[in-house]
Design a protein around this motif. Structure first.
Motif, PDB file in Angstrom:
ATOM      1  N   TYR A  24     -25.943  21.995  13.728  1.00  0.00           N
ATOM      2  CA  TYR A  24     -25.056  23.121  13.353  1.00  0.00           C
ATOM      3  C   TYR A  24     -25.140  23.400  11.856  1.00  0.00           C
ATOM      4  O   TYR A  24     -25.351  24.544  11.418  1.00  0.00           O
ATOM      5  CB  TYR A  24     -23.625  22.739  13.757  1.00  0.00           C
ATOM      6  CG  TYR A  24     -22.487  23.569  13.200  1.00  0.00           C
ATOM      7  CD1 TYR A  24     -21.979  24.660  13.913  1.00  0.00           C
ATOM      8  CD2 TYR A  24     -21.877  23.239  11.995  1.00  0.00           C
ATOM      9  CE1 TYR A  24     -20.908  25.399  13.418  1.00  0.00           C
ATOM     10  CE2 TYR A  24     -20.816  23.970  11.497  1.00  0.00           C
ATOM     11  CZ  TYR A  24     -20.334  25.049  12.209  1.00  0.00           C
ATOM     12  OH  TYR A  24     -19.274  25.777  11.716  1.00  0.00           O
ATOM     13  N   ASP A  25     -25.007  22.337  11.080  1.00  0.00           N
ATOM     14  CA  ASP A  25     -25.057  22.421   9.618  1.00  0.00           C
ATOM     15  C   ASP A  25     -26.421  22.947   9.158  1.00  0.00           C
ATOM     16  O   ASP A  25     -26.512  23.869   8.325  1.00  0.00           O
ATOM     17  CB  ASP A  25     -24.794  21.006   9.070  1.00  0.00           C
ATOM     18  CG  ASP A  25     -24.654  20.961   7.564  1.00  0.00           C
ATOM     19  OD1 ASP A  25     -24.284  21.985   6.955  1.00  0.00           O
ATOM     20  OD2 ASP A  25     -24.898  19.879   6.982  1.00  0.00           O
ATOM     21  N   ALA A  26     -27.480  22.381   9.720  1.00  0.00           N
ATOM     22  CA  ALA A  26     -28.842  22.753   9.319  1.00  0.00           C
ATOM     23  C   ALA A  26     -29.172  24.184   9.755  1.00  0.00           C
ATOM     24  O   ALA A  26     -29.835  24.930   9.020  1.00  0.00           O
ATOM     25  CB  ALA A  26     -29.845  21.762   9.915  1.00  0.00           C
ATOM     26  N   LEU A  28     -27.116  26.659   9.978  1.00  0.00           N
ATOM     27  CA  LEU A  28     -26.414  27.575   9.069  1.00  0.00           C
ATOM     28  C   LEU A  28     -27.097  27.649   7.702  1.00  0.00           C
ATOM     29  O   LEU A  28     -26.811  28.546   6.911  1.00  0.00           O
ATOM     30  CB  LEU A  28     -24.944  27.160   8.916  1.00  0.00           C
ATOM     31  CG  LEU A  28     -24.027  27.618  10.052  1.00  0.00           C
ATOM     32  CD1 LEU A  28     -22.712  26.844  10.058  1.00  0.00           C
ATOM     33  CD2 LEU A  28     -23.739  29.119   9.951  1.00  0.00           C
ATOM     34  N   ASN A  29     -27.980  26.706   7.418  1.00  0.00           N
ATOM     35  CA  ASN A  29     -28.766  26.739   6.172  1.00  0.00           C
ATOM     36  C   ASN A  29     -30.143  27.365   6.343  1.00  0.00           C
ATOM     37  O   ASN A  29     -30.889  27.496   5.372  1.00  0.00           O
ATOM     38  CB  ASN A  29     -28.959  25.302   5.632  1.00  0.00           C
ATOM     39  CG  ASN A  29     -27.709  24.765   4.968  1.00  0.00           C
ATOM     40  OD1 ASN A  29     -26.852  25.533   4.537  1.00  0.00           O
ATOM     41  ND2 ASN A  29     -27.608  23.442   4.888  1.00  0.00           N
ATOM     42  N   GLU A  30     -30.520  27.710   7.560  1.00  0.00           N
ATOM     43  CA  GLU A  30     -31.838  28.304   7.802  1.00  0.00           C
ATOM     44  C   GLU A  30     -31.919  29.708   7.178  1.00  0.00           C
ATOM     45  O   GLU A  30     -30.899  30.360   6.950  1.00  0.00           O
ATOM     46  CB  GLU A  30     -32.096  28.429   9.320  1.00  0.00           C
ATOM     47  CG  GLU A  30     -32.262  27.111  10.046  1.00  0.00           C
ATOM     48  CD  GLU A  30     -33.648  26.486   9.829  1.00  0.00           C
ATOM     49  OE1 GLU A  30     -34.575  27.207   9.415  1.00  0.00           O
ATOM     50  OE2 GLU A  30     -33.785  25.263  10.062  1.00  0.00           O
ATOM     51  N   ASP A  31     -33.156  30.165   6.938  1.00  0.00           N
ATOM     52  CA  ASP A  31     -33.334  31.522   6.416  1.00  0.00           C
ATOM     53  C   ASP A  31     -32.920  32.562   7.459  1.00  0.00           C
ATOM     54  O   ASP A  31     -32.209  33.508   7.157  1.00  0.00           O
ATOM     55  CB  ASP A  31     -34.807  31.741   6.025  1.00  0.00           C
ATOM     56  CG  ASP A  31     -35.130  31.033   4.722  1.00  0.00           C
ATOM     57  OD1 ASP A  31     -34.201  30.862   3.905  1.00  0.00           O
ATOM     58  OD2 ASP A  31     -36.295  30.629   4.532  1.00  0.00           O
ATOM     59  N   VAL A  33     -30.676  32.942   9.992  1.00  0.00           N
ATOM     60  CA  VAL A  33     -29.477  32.406  10.670  1.00  0.00           C
ATOM     61  C   VAL A  33     -29.241  33.148  11.982  1.00  0.00           C
ATOM     62  O   VAL A  33     -28.798  32.568  12.960  1.00  0.00           O
ATOM     63  CB  VAL A  33     -28.219  32.502   9.774  1.00  0.00           C
ATOM     64  CG1 VAL A  33     -27.046  31.787  10.427  1.00  0.00           C
ATOM     65  CG2 VAL A  33     -28.482  31.901   8.403  1.00  0.00           C
TER      66      VAL A  33
END
Lengths: 108, 108, 108, 108
Positions: A24-26, A28-31, A33
């Motif tokens: 979930y955290d990762a 939301l950090n993706e280019d 989203v």
């Protein structure tokens, strides 16, 4: 006692909760989203129900079967969504979700 | 949106969570706590699942039916246990549990 | 009893949980999800802690002040993030978050 | 990532949640439930906050310090209550609560 009888399931639920929240955290950090939105939703669903089931089992709930049945379904759906994405966090999440779905089905 | 479609259910879940937790608290203050032990257990189960379902519905879970089905069962069991005790907190809790079980069954 | 003493706070916590989860859901449906990522994160944080505090207050926790202090901070941060976005779901969420932060500060 | 940085704390929180819920369950089965009522209350408080903090850390919360500070206090209070009772479930619970309070203080 419940926490001994279900020790392996409890460990799997914990691992699944950890990996779903990390995914979930990762995500939301993706280019991109937007592409990860269904994965973000299911990661939260799955982390929440795994944490909930672990709490319920350890305080001696008589509803293990009913809750594990719902948890198995959510884990499987989350695993199938994660499988679609090549990121390492999604692939690792898919693996533990499928393992957790199996473990839940055994007590459901 | 989910929080509007399910507004009445959400209010009932909130009321049931509040009353179950109040009954839990009051049961632990009774003179004969031993007699109230099954009620204490079910009050916690019921408050937890009502709070969980309210969270899930409002963030748009696709698992309303599955979760509401488990919630209905727990509400009903909690209501039946509370009915056995003449204390006002148990009687009020029994009423809202039965109302909440009905509301859950409608979406399950 | 706790659920009567804190009735107004409990209603505000419930409204804030509902609106944060709705905002989370709506943000994940936006075209530009990436721009909403910080809002999505804080919406979940805020919904979770509001739900948690409501559970704790109603079962008679002696830690109202400590938990409300953390809740006030999260509500305020979530409100400030939501304020930046012009969508109606964010604006409504910002309003209730600020109201809830105030209500929490009064008992913290 | 958060779940790696905090791996030891996460394991301790999990162990503490499991043991507190087991102690809650066992206390409700004791002959003299009334004497265990404060322990039952604190076991639930402590299991709930440990589970909550584990969820929050693993989804990347920026509020680790604030939540761990509250968790440390609750763990310590629960440990001190459990210490008073000679039952094995209380003694084991006291030990893990004190360990968890220490672990929480380090990040608070």
């Amino acid at each position: 006692m419940a926490h001994e009888k279900y020790q392996e399931l409890l460990n799997t639920l914990h691992d699944c909760m950890v990996q779903c929240n990390h995914c979930y955290d990762a995500c939301l950090n993706e280019d991109d989203v937007k592409m990860m939105a269904p994965c973000i939703r299911l990661d939260r669903e799955c982390a929440d129900i795994c944490g909930y089931l672990a709490q319920a089992i350890t305080h001696g709930t008589p509803y293990v079967a009913e809750l594990a049945s719902v948890c198995a379904k959510i884990c499987e759906d989350c695993g199938n969504e994660c499988k679609k994405h090549e990121q390492e966090h999604c692939q690792k999440c898919a693996d533990i979700c499928m393992k957790c779905a199996d473990a839940c089905r055994k007590v459901a």
